[in-house]
Design a protein around this motif. Sequence first.
Motif, mmCIF file in Angstrom:
data_model
loop_
_atom_site.group_PDB
_atom_site.id
_atom_site.type_symbol
_atom_site.label_atom_id
_atom_site.label_comp_id
_atom_site.label_asym_id
_atom_site.label_seq_id
_atom_site.Cartn_x
_atom_site.Cartn_y
_atom_site.Cartn_z
ATOM 1 N N SER A 258 -39.977 15.243 69.849
ATOM 2 C CA SER A 258 -40.202 15.545 68.432
ATOM 3 C C SER A 258 -41.314 16.574 68.266
ATOM 4 N N PHE A 259 -42.326 16.550 69.147
ATOM 5 C CA PHE A 259 -43.403 17.539 69.109
ATOM 6 C C PHE A 259 -42.860 18.944 69.378
ATOM 7 N N VAL A 260 -42.008 19.073 70.386
ATOM 8 C CA VAL A 260 -41.407 20.383 70.697
ATOM 9 C C VAL A 260 -40.552 20.863 69.530
ATOM 10 N N ALA A 261 -39.794 19.969 68.927
ATOM 11 C CA ALA A 261 -38.968 20.346 67.773
ATOM 12 C C ALA A 261 -39.853 20.780 66.606
ATOM 13 N N GLY A 262 -40.922 20.039 66.345
ATOM 14 C CA GLY A 262 -41.847 20.406 65.274
ATOM 15 C C GLY A 262 -42.513 21.751 65.531
ATOM 16 N N CYS A 263 -42.923 21.996 66.773
ATOM 17 C CA CYS A 263 -43.525 23.288 67.135
ATOM 18 C C CYS A 263 -42.526 24.427 66.926
ATOM 19 N N THR A 264 -41.284 24.193 67.290
ATOM 20 C CA THR A 264 -40.257 25.222 67.140
ATOM 21 C C THR A 264 -40.018 25.534 65.669
ATOM 22 N N VAL A 265 -39.944 24.503 64.835
ATOM 23 C CA VAL A 265 -39.775 24.712 63.392
ATOM 24 C C VAL A 265 -40.980 25.462 62.825
ATOM 25 N N ALA A 266 -42.191 25.062 63.212
ATOM 26 C CA ALA A 266 -43.404 25.712 62.715
ATOM 27 C C ALA A 266 -43.469 27.168 63.162
ATOM 28 N N TYR A 267 -43.168 27.429 64.417
ATOM 29 C CA TYR A 267 -43.203 28.803 64.905
ATOM 30 C C TYR A 267 -42.178 29.662 64.164
ATOM 31 N N THR A 268 -40.958 29.157 64.057
ATOM 32 C CA THR A 268 -39.897 29.913 63.388
ATOM 33 C C THR A 268 -40.259 30.175 61.928
ATOM 34 N N GLY A 269 -40.756 29.156 61.239
ATOM 35 C CA GLY A 269 -41.156 29.327 59.842
ATOM 36 C C GLY A 269 -42.276 30.340 59.676
ATOM 37 N N ASN A 270 -43.260 30.293 60.558
ATOM 38 C CA ASN A 270 -44.355 31.263 60.475
ATOM 39 C C ASN A 270 -43.905 32.667 60.863
ATOM 40 N N ALA A 271 -43.069 32.764 61.892
ATOM 41 C CA ALA A 271 -42.604 34.080 62.341
ATOM 42 C C ALA A 271 -41.695 34.747 61.304
ATOM 43 N N LEU A 272 -40.842 33.962 60.652
ATOM 44 C CA LEU A 272 -39.902 34.524 59.678
ATOM 45 C C LEU A 272 -40.452 34.526 58.258
ATOM 46 N N GLY A 273 -41.524 33.787 58.031
ATOM 47 C CA GLY A 273 -42.084 33.681 56.686
ATOM 48 C C GLY A 273 -43.495 34.202 56.602
ATOM 49 N N THR A 274 -44.447 33.317 56.822
ATOM 50 C CA THR A 274 -45.868 33.608 56.606
ATOM 51 C C THR A 274 -46.342 34.875 57.320
ATOM 52 N N TYR A 275 -45.942 35.060 58.576
ATOM 53 C CA TYR A 275 -46.431 36.186 59.376
ATOM 54 C C TYR A 275 -45.305 37.154 59.746
ATOM 55 N N ARG A 276 -44.303 37.280 58.900
ATOM 56 C CA ARG A 276 -43.147 38.132 59.216
ATOM 57 C C ARG A 276 -43.537 39.596 59.420
ATOM 58 N N HIS A 277 -44.617 40.026 58.830
ATOM 59 C CA HIS A 277 -45.059 41.416 58.952
ATOM 60 C C HIS A 277 -45.632 41.746 60.333
ATOM 61 N N THR A 278 -45.848 40.743 61.196
ATOM 62 C CA THR A 278 -46.444 41.008 62.509
ATOM 63 C C THR A 278 -45.411 41.278 63.594
ATOM 64 N N HIS A 279 -44.162 40.926 63.366
ATOM 65 C CA HIS A 279 -43.060 41.184 64.311
ATOM 66 C C HIS A 279 -43.350 40.707 65.735
ATOM 67 N N PRO A 280 -43.515 39.383 65.941
ATOM 68 C CA PRO A 280 -43.757 38.889 67.300
ATOM 69 C C PRO A 280 -42.535 39.111 68.179
ATOM 70 N N ARG A 281 -42.751 39.396 69.462
ATOM 71 C CA ARG A 281 -41.649 39.667 70.384
ATOM 72 C C ARG A 281 -41.821 38.861 71.672
ATOM 73 N N GLY A 282 -40.707 38.410 72.219
ATOM 74 C CA GLY A 282 -40.718 37.728 73.500
ATOM 75 C C GLY A 282 -41.121 36.261 73.395
#
Length: 158
Positions: free
Chosen positions: A61-85
């Motif tokens: 559940s921790f890995v799933a939560g981390c994945t949701v948080a990362y995806t939400g931040n990458a596509l939402g909050t920090y979308r302007h930073t364009h993380p790669r890899g």
Amino acid sequence: MVATREWRTAREAAGTRAWSGRRELLGFAAVGLLAYAVDLALFTWLRGPAALDPLTAKALSFVAGCTVAYTGNALGTYRHTHPRGLRPYAVFCAVNVAGAAVQLLCLAVSHYGLGLTSQRADTVSGAGIGMALATVLRFWGTRTLVFRTEGRVGSWTG
């Protein structure tokens, strides 16, 4: 007249930065709440109907939560930073593990070090104080180590 115009421009820029900072905090909090809900729901399901042991259920559940948080931040909050890899995701997970360690440390100090062993004391130290400190660490780590922007060197004010 020129000084007044420059002052007004500086004030408007400061207001824009303040709104940007609030928007970043609100986005981070919203994504964090969603990730927490996923973590809790999945943990509950894995412990209940799936009948997994608590450590395996929490790890998954921790890995799933981390994945949701990362995806939400990458596509939402920090979308302007364009993380790669995979590196940003790995660093994000490491920051979250550090946050979990802070929560556990607060609980251990309260429970074993200070002798505050009641259910309420454990909740306050782990889910209250520990969560607050871990959230500050996660916010700092996410914005400075994972989703860096040019010109910002880890400052809280942008």
